[in-house]
Scaffold this active site. Structure first.
Site, PDB file in Angstrom:
ATOM      1  N   TYR A   1       0.844  -1.199   0.000  1.00 33.84           N
ATOM      2  CA  TYR A   1       0.000   0.000   0.000  1.00 33.84           C
ATOM      3  C   TYR A   1       0.880   1.251   0.000  1.00 33.84           C
ATOM      4  CZ  TYR A   1      -2.931   3.723   1.907  1.00 33.84           C
ATOM      5  OH  TYR A   1      -3.576   4.918   2.111  1.00 33.84           O
ATOM      6  N   ALA A   2       1.852   1.283   0.890  1.00 32.61           N
ATOM      7  CA  ALA A   2       2.755   2.431   0.961  1.00 32.61           C
ATOM      8  C   ALA A   2       3.517   2.615  -0.347  1.00 32.61           C
ATOM      9  CB  ALA A   2       3.732   2.249   2.118  1.00 32.61           C
TER      10      ALA A   2
END
Length: 439
Positions: A251-252
């Site tokens: 996600y990051a």
């Protein structure tokens, strides 16, 4: 027929000319004798073989098949409703003389709903776009949609990867601004469905930027990045100048990719782009996958809650930021955004490119979060302390908001206890009403 002869010659030696005997000469002219049952099944096999050959579509690459299946899955789930063009035009019309026209993607999401409502309340024209995916309960998203529709905000059910839909939407509405909040959220879910993050956070962002750069005039863009981009950075508080090249989760990584993509479209096409790094946003109408939300649910049900710890029982802390404070930051970023300098995909000059932290500057241990919920719910939680799993979560987040304070006038005013009190009040009202309607 010349191509058929070699095939028949290979068949000949295994077909007897008489019971128990085979032709000995390879040059002899063979007379095929089929058993009636063999003849039937042979012709049936040939029939289906020819049917498959003539009816099969042209071959496609595996990558093409994957894209095709993926697009089908999303398009089947998200389609604009009837008369959507008329409804979009009406919703996009500002109600005040100074109002702007804003496309809010992810409008049925947590932050999207609050931002769209705030824009509409001050007189701006607002059109929402959301694909209503099932990452969490779609009933909550539908309820948010109903809330917005009562305020006069129309939400198109569609996907940001649908280039044709975006093209048509930008054709019928001349947006001055885009508030891009659509994304595949959640750190842990990336381990189960990584492709959904690429589809929404990378491909979807590019699709939207393509529509924006082709528009005439080009809109200014404000979009949601994430505090997750700071990843394994150990310097606190996190500043916009800190390194962000060590993401701890997929996600990051997709959000960091989004920041680099934004830089590219700003540099090449003159799009005015502002990125906002949110820090653990919470509040009414929130996301059920967030700790404060499912802690509340489990405490009320008398279920055990899991509280994670770092090595040697290190405390996990988050910079919890109340939704109203985040909305003020979003609107301030939109109001201070300069116009894009391109037109129809051609850059005419340097354009604005900014990134800001939107946090609360006061990290709170998760244990204190639970204590506040116990106080508000008047129920003692059943706690189980566990070591933090290797799923991409980080031990702490802490925002330095000096840049946002200076340039946006951003100043959070809601502490965690006050914010959770408002959330719990909403939660009990919302789910209490659902229970009553079920009765």
């Amino acid at each position: 027929m010349t191509q058929l002869k070699p095939i028949l010659s290979h068949l000949d030696p295994i077909i007897p000319s008489s019971t128990g005997k085979f032709k000995s000469s390879p040059y002899a002219v063979h007379r095929l004798r089929f058993h009636p049952r063999l003849t039937f099944w042979s012709f049936l096999f040939l029939f289906f073989l020819l049917l498959f050959f003539f009816c099969s579509p042209p071959a496609a690459s595996n990558a093409g098949k994957r894209r095709s299946l993926q697009n089908t899955a999303y398009s089947a789930r998200a389609r604009p409703g009837p008369n959507w063009e008329v409804k979009a035009r009406n919703s996009a019309r500002p109600q005040s003389k100074s109002g702007v026209t804003v496309l809010v993607t992810g409008a049925a999401g947590f932050v999207g709903t609050h931002v769209a409502m705030a824009l509409k309340n001050r007189g701006d024209g607002v059109v929402g776009l959301d694909n209503f995916n099932n990452y969490y309960e779609t009933g909550l998203k539908k309820a948010r949609k109903s809330l917005l529709e009562r305020r006069g905000v129309y939400i198109i059910e569609g996907d940001i990867n649908d280039a044709a839909l975006l093209g048509k939407l930008f054709e019928i509405v001349h947006f001055t601004h885009v508030m891009h909040l659509a994304a595949q959220a959640g750190v842990r879910y990336a381990m189960q469905n990584p492709n959904s993050y690429i589809h929404s956070n990378v491909n979807g962002f590019v699709s939207l930027l393509e529509a924006c750069k082709n528009a005439n005039p080009q809109p200014s863009i404000v979009w949601a990045s994430s505090s997750s981009v700071y990843g394994l950075n150990s310097k606190v508080p996190f500043s916009e100048k800190d390194r962000t090249d060590q993401p701890a989760s997929l996600y990051a990584a997709t959000k960091k990719a989004g920041e680099e993509i934004a830089h590219t479209y700003n540099h090449i096409y003159g799009l005015s782009i502002t990125g906002l790094r949110f820090f653990t946003v919470y509040g009414p109408w929130g996301r059920p996958d967030m700790a404060y939300y499912f802690f509340t649910k489990d405490i009320l049900r008398g279920k055990e809650i899991k509280i994670f710890e770092g090595a040697d029982h290190a405390t996990v802390a988050r910079d919890f930021t109340y939704i109203d404070d985040v909305v003020k930051g979003c609107l301030a970023a939109l109001d201070t955004a300069k116009k894009s300098t391109g037109s129809g995909g051609k850059k005419k000059g340097a354009a604005q490119l900014r990134i800001y932290n939107l946090g609360n500057t006061s990290p709170v241990p998760v244990g204190k979060l639970v204590s506040i919920l116990e106080k508000l719910l008047k129920i003692k939680a059943k706690k189980k302390f566990l070591p933090m799993p290797r799923n991409g979560d980080v031990l702490f987040t802490h925002a330095n908001i000096s840049l946002a304070r200076k340039e946006l006038g951003y100043k959070p005013t809601t502490d965690l206890e006050m914010g959770l009190k408002k959330f719990v009040k909403w939660y009990l009202s919302y789910y209490g009403a659902k229970k009553k309607s079920a009765w």
